[in-house]
Scaffold this motif. Structure first.
Motif, mmCIF file in Angstrom:
data_model
loop_
_atom_site.group_PDB
_atom_site.id
_atom_site.type_symbol
_atom_site.label_atom_id
_atom_site.label_comp_id
_atom_site.label_asym_id
_atom_site.label_seq_id
_atom_site.Cartn_x
_atom_site.Cartn_y
_atom_site.Cartn_z
ATOM 1 N N ASN A 188 0.816 -1.228 0.000
ATOM 2 C CA ASN A 188 0.000 0.000 0.000
ATOM 3 C C ASN A 188 0.845 1.272 0.000
ATOM 4 N N ASN A 245 -8.941 -1.407 5.691
ATOM 5 C CA ASN A 245 -7.796 -2.155 5.175
ATOM 6 C C ASN A 245 -7.829 -3.531 5.833
ATOM 7 N N GLY A 255 -10.695 -2.384 1.530
ATOM 8 C CA GLY A 255 -10.788 -1.227 0.662
ATOM 9 C C GLY A 255 -12.144 -0.559 0.656
ATOM 10 N N TYR A 272 -6.565 6.421 4.315
ATOM 11 C CA TYR A 272 -6.788 6.451 2.868
ATOM 12 C C TYR A 272 -7.829 7.491 2.464
ATOM 13 N N THR A 326 -10.401 8.716 -1.454
ATOM 14 C CA THR A 326 -11.815 8.419 -1.646
ATOM 15 C C THR A 326 -12.431 9.424 -2.618
ATOM 16 N N LYS A 366 0.492 7.633 2.562
ATOM 17 C CA LYS A 366 -0.249 7.146 1.405
ATOM 18 C C LYS A 366 -0.232 8.157 0.256
ATOM 19 N N SER A 382 -13.398 -0.667 -4.075
ATOM 20 C CA SER A 382 -12.289 -0.049 -3.338
ATOM 21 C C SER A 382 -12.328 1.460 -3.438
ATOM 22 N N THR A 436 -9.480 2.997 -2.072
ATOM 23 C CA THR A 436 -8.127 3.093 -1.539
ATOM 24 C C THR A 436 -7.106 2.889 -2.660
#
Length: 376
Positions: free
Chosen positions: A51, A176, A179, A206, A210, A236, A313, A315
């Protein structure tokens, strides 16, 4: 692909190069190990298991690191104060409501200890539980609740488990490794129901990836005075996983409680310099997000071509439904592609992260072939 996008994708990889160490006098095995870079993917490896965002750190962050490296002999507390003020201003809270740490991991571990000594931590069966497990190893009690039928967090089941013996309710949103995003309205309703009894911790690592980051965040609940802690990270979208900077936003009382259980002070100078420089770097953030979303779309397309399905997901990774996650991990590894294996009993799901687009292309090409070979 627009010219500025091509330049971004090409230039972002330059920071990953490492000079080889002298190998004279080393054994063959030691020389082989030394030939590999100390950080990042192994030579020839498509690293899609962790990730990470390989398109960071931002050029602005790299310049700041270079400019401030000579100050590494000094403690970095003033830099930490500056970043704290920047975060507070953006989110409309007081600096005393912000806690900056060595990645959100340090903060989450501190929360596990601080609240776990007062009562149990209530959490989903499947989430990023590394920091909760740290607390459990120190004697903290974890109460786990199974996911819903659709693999999302079962808020109703969790709410039913909140008693006076629960000190903290911990959720990762998006979750996580699934996702999946909890609908913000549902999470706000849940928060209103549980916070009179327990603190709600929402790990939003995350969030910036989004569809609607501001709408999906629970920071507005902190501003309204609810007993909520929101954690964020520079690991991230900012591409700073190895530089270790994260933060929490909560009430002043909660912030003091968190800080009383943290193990470091003053901060990491290089990480803080990078975070300050790139926090408002909108062009980089937009390009970084675009690269992640492009990689995610490539994975979803490959999943369909392989005759498989995946959870929705929000993410920089996808949870793919497969007959056996470990067999796929091993087969991908033979091709130099690193993905995750089974998460405990969830052996029917395989997590793959977005990475460099050329590496995602390798996964996308290999998945239909391996699915046919392994399970046809």
């Amino acid at each position: 692909m627009p010219t500025n996008r091509r330049s971004f994708l090409a230039g972002a990889g330059l920071a990953g190069g490492l000079s080889a160490l002298p190998l004279g006098g080393l054994s063959a095995a030691t020389a082989s190990a030394a030939a590999q870079p100390d950080f990042g993917p192994k030579i020839g490896q498509a690293l899609l298991s962790r990730n990470e965002n390989p398109y960071g750190p931002a050029p602005s962050a790299l310049r700041a690191i270079a400019d401030t490296a000579k100050m590494g002999c000094y403690y970095a507390d003033r830099g930490q104060q500056r970043l704290t003020a920047m975060i507070a201003e953006r989110h409309g809270v007081a600096p005393a409501q912000v806690v900056v740490g060595e990645g959100s991991t340090e903060i989450l571990c501190a929360i596990a200890l601080a609240w776990g000594r007062k009562g149990a931590i209530l959490c989903p069966d499947l989430f990023w539980d590394t920091t909760a497990l740290y607390g459990e190893r120190q004697g903290v009690s974890l109460l786990r609740v199974p996911l819903a039928q659709d693999m999302n967090v079962d808020l109703a089941a969790m709410q039913a488990k909140v008693t006076d013996g629960v000190a903290l309710v911990q959720i990762c949103n998006p979750n996580n490794p699934t996702g999946m995003l909890i609908a913000p309205a549902a999470l706000r309703t849940f928060a209103a129901a549980v916070t009179p009894t327990a603190t709600l911790l929402v790990d939003e690592a995350y969030n910036e990836l989004t569809d609607r980051p501001e709408d999906n965040s629970m920071i507005d609940l902190v501003r309204s005075g609810a007993d909520v802690i929101v954690c964020r990270t520079f690991s991230k979208i900012y591409g700073m996983a190895g530089l270790r900077v994260g933060y929490a936003i909560t009430s002043e009382a909660n912030a003091k409680r968190i800080q009383s259980h943290m193990m470091s002070f003053g901060g990491n100078l290089a990480g803080l310099a990078a975070a300050i420089a790139s926090y408002d770097d909108t062009p980089f953030l937009d390009q970084s997000r675009a690269a992640v979303l492009e990689g995610r779309a490539m994975i979803v397309d490959a999943v369909a071509r392989a005759g498989l399905t995946a959870l929705p997901s929000q993410t920089n990774f996808v949870f793919v439904k497969v007959p056996d996650a470990n067999s796929l991990r091993d087969a991908m590894a033979e091709k130099g592609i690193a993905i995750r294996g089974a998460y405990g009993p969830w052996a029917g799901y395989s997590r793959v992260s977005t990475g460099r687009l050329e590496d995602v292309s390798r996964y996308a090409a290999a998945l239909p072939e391996l699915a046919q070979r392994l399970w046809a």
